[in-house]
Scaffold this motif. Sequence first.
Motif, PDB file in Angstrom:
ATOM      1  N   ALA A   1       0.836  -1.197   0.000  1.00 45.18           N
ATOM      2  CA  ALA A   1       0.000   0.000   0.000  1.00 45.18           C
ATOM      3  C   ALA A   1       0.873   1.250   0.000  1.00 45.18           C
ATOM      4  N   PHE A   2       0.310   2.326  -0.527  1.00 47.62           N
ATOM      5  CA  PHE A   2       1.047   3.594  -0.607  1.00 47.62           C
ATOM      6  C   PHE A   2       1.411   4.125   0.776  1.00 47.62           C
ATOM      7  N   THR A   3       0.504   3.968   1.718  1.00 49.97           N
ATOM      8  CA  THR A   3       0.747   4.488   3.066  1.00 49.97           C
ATOM      9  C   THR A   3       1.774   3.671   3.842  1.00 49.97           C
ATOM     10  N   SER A   4       2.126   2.494   3.339  1.00 51.98           N
ATOM     11  CA  SER A   4       3.074   1.641   4.039  1.00 51.98           C
ATOM     12  C   SER A   4       4.520   1.890   3.630  1.00 51.98           C
ATOM     13  N   MET A   5       4.735   2.713   2.609  1.00 51.57           N
ATOM     14  CA  MET A   5       6.102   2.974   2.162  1.00 51.57           C
ATOM     15  C   MET A   5       6.870   3.733   3.241  1.00 51.57           C
ATOM     16  N   ILE A   6       8.137   3.409   3.377  1.00 54.73           N
ATOM     17  CA  ILE A   6       8.976   4.054   4.390  1.00 54.73           C
ATOM     18  C   ILE A   6       9.074   5.548   4.132  1.00 54.73           C
ATOM     19  N   LEU A   7       9.152   5.950   2.880  1.00 56.18           N
ATOM     20  CA  LEU A   7       9.250   7.374   2.554  1.00 56.18           C
ATOM     21  C   LEU A   7       8.001   8.130   3.013  1.00 56.18           C
ATOM     22  N   VAL A   8       6.820   7.568   2.755  1.00 57.32           N
ATOM     23  CA  VAL A   8       5.561   8.199   3.188  1.00 57.32           C
ATOM     24  C   VAL A   8       5.480   8.224   4.708  1.00 57.32           C
ATOM     25  N   GLU A   9       5.893   7.144   5.325  1.00 58.75           N
ATOM     26  CA  GLU A   9       5.850   7.067   6.785  1.00 58.75           C
ATOM     27  C   GLU A   9       6.760   8.113   7.420  1.00 58.75           C
ATOM     28  N   LEU A  10       7.952   8.297   6.855  1.00 62.75           N
ATOM     29  CA  LEU A  10       8.873   9.294   7.386  1.00 62.75           C
ATOM     30  C   LEU A  10       8.312  10.710   7.242  1.00 62.75           C
ATOM     31  N   VAL A  11       7.692  10.991   6.095  1.00 66.20           N
ATOM     32  CA  VAL A  11       7.137  12.330   5.873  1.00 66.20           C
ATOM     33  C   VAL A  11       5.979  12.605   6.829  1.00 66.20           C
ATOM     34  N   TRP A  12       5.049  11.651   6.946  1.00 66.57           N
ATOM     35  CA  TRP A  12       3.875  11.886   7.788  1.00 66.57           C
ATOM     36  C   TRP A  12       4.241  11.947   9.272  1.00 66.57           C
ATOM     37  N   LEU A  13       5.080  11.017   9.729  1.00 66.72           N
ATOM     38  CA  LEU A  13       5.483  11.053  11.131  1.00 66.72           C
ATOM     39  C   LEU A  13       6.351  12.271  11.427  1.00 66.72           C
ATOM     40  N   GLY A  14       7.077  12.751  10.421  1.00 69.96           N
ATOM     41  CA  GLY A  14       7.822  13.994  10.602  1.00 69.96           C
ATOM     42  C   GLY A  14       6.894  15.177  10.811  1.00 69.96           C
ATOM     43  N   LEU A  15       5.761  15.187  10.096  1.00 64.44           N
ATOM     44  CA  LEU A  15       4.767  16.245  10.297  1.00 64.44           C
ATOM     45  C   LEU A  15       4.153  16.154  11.693  1.00 64.44           C
ATOM     46  N   LEU A  16       3.819  14.937  12.125  1.00 63.39           N
ATOM     47  CA  LEU A  16       3.299  14.764  13.485  1.00 63.39           C
ATOM     48  C   LEU A  16       4.341  15.154  14.533  1.00 63.39           C
ATOM     49  N   TRP A  17       5.596  14.898  14.240  1.00 60.49           N
ATOM     50  CA  TRP A  17       6.696  15.282  15.140  1.00 60.49           C
ATOM     51  C   TRP A  17       6.702  16.800  15.354  1.00 60.49           C
ATOM     52  N   VAL A  18       6.544  17.543  14.272  1.00 60.01           N
ATOM     53  CA  VAL A  18       6.502  19.003  14.364  1.00 60.01           C
ATOM     54  C   VAL A  18       5.271  19.463  15.153  1.00 60.01           C
ATOM     55  N   LEU A  19       4.124  18.834  14.899  1.00 60.59           N
ATOM     56  CA  LEU A  19       2.894  19.235  15.584  1.00 60.59           C
ATOM     57  C   LEU A  19       2.955  18.948  17.085  1.00 60.59           C
ATOM     58  N   TRP A  20       3.526  17.806  17.468  1.00 64.27           N
ATOM     59  CA  TRP A  20       3.636  17.498  18.896  1.00 64.27           C
ATOM     60  C   TRP A  20       4.602  18.461  19.591  1.00 64.27           C
ATOM     61  N   LEU A  21       5.669  18.820  18.890  1.00 60.87           N
ATOM     62  CA  LEU A  21       6.600  19.787  19.473  1.00 60.87           C
ATOM     63  C   LEU A  21       5.923  21.146  19.639  1.00 60.87           C
ATOM     64  N   ALA A  22       5.141  21.547  18.639  1.00 60.34           N
ATOM     65  CA  ALA A  22       4.422  22.823  18.728  1.00 60.34           C
ATOM     66  C   ALA A  22       3.400  22.793  19.859  1.00 60.34           C
ATOM     67  N   SER A  23       2.708  21.667  20.013  1.00 61.60           N
ATOM     68  CA  SER A  23       1.715  21.553  21.094  1.00 61.60           C
ATOM     69  C   SER A  23       2.373  21.633  22.461  1.00 61.60           C
ATOM     70  N   ALA A  24       3.484  20.925  22.620  1.00 61.31           N
ATOM     71  CA  ALA A  24       4.180  20.945  23.907  1.00 61.31           C
ATOM     72  C   ALA A  24       4.731  22.332  24.215  1.00 61.31           C
ATOM     73  N   ALA A  25       5.322  22.981  23.219  1.00 63.53           N
ATOM     74  CA  ALA A  25       5.899  24.307  23.444  1.00 63.53           C
ATOM     75  C   ALA A  25       4.817  25.348  23.731  1.00 63.53           C
ATOM     76  N   ASP A  26       3.701  25.300  23.003  1.00 66.37           N
ATOM     77  CA  ASP A  26       2.620  26.258  23.217  1.00 66.37           C
ATOM     78  C   ASP A  26       1.981  26.068  24.591  1.00 66.37           C
ATOM     79  N   SER A  27       1.808  24.822  24.995  1.00 64.93           N
ATOM     80  CA  SER A  27       1.239  24.558  26.322  1.00 64.93           C
ATOM     81  C   SER A  27       2.187  25.016  27.419  1.00 64.93           C
ATOM     82  N   ALA A  28       3.478  24.773  27.251  1.00 64.41           N
ATOM     83  CA  ALA A  28       4.457  25.212  28.251  1.00 64.41           C
ATOM     84  C   ALA A  28       4.506  26.733  28.337  1.00 64.41           C
TER      85      ALA A  28
END
Length: 200
Positions: free
Chosen positions: A52-79
Amino acid sequence: IIVLGLAGHWISTTESWLDAYYAYAALAVAVSVLTLITVPAMLIIDIMRRGAFTSMILVELVWLGLLWVLWLASAADSANNLSGFGSTCHSEFFPDWWTQGCSETQAIVAFSFLNWIGLTGYLVSLLTLSIVAAQKGAPVWKSSVKEASFVPVNVDLSGAMGAAESKPAVSTPMQEQPALQSYPTPVQTTTAQPYQPTTM
């Protein structure tokens, strides 16, 4: 799930008492919902469908990288918004719902950073293994994590380095080897014995 519950409860509390909500709590809810919808979906699709397209390592790295940025933004904004509660969450000058919201915000900060740290470890590990495997010639970017060969065995590198040139066999005359220097065989000289007739 913990961040979603805490942020959702804090939004409900502020809507009741202040008729408003804080942006950091809404961001925490949005990131939590986005993570809870997409990450399990990616895992289920990877298990049920192969290639599946969503199972490719490249897609996984891009999407989890976006979530990584969002979690960092959430933690920093809350702090950053913790300073609005005062120096301590437990104060006699504030109502109970306010001090409870302060404690919930501290928990949102802590668990948001934990999610960010977990994503950091996974992303760094997956990216490092993928780069090392790709340098060894393994096609990892378009394969899933469970099917990727991070330690390739018997990889054909002829295409990567170019085909070896084969030169036609040219028959060249053998070069004459210099003759070894030979010494003349010594002549054995025998001294002539004088003739002595035999007597009977």
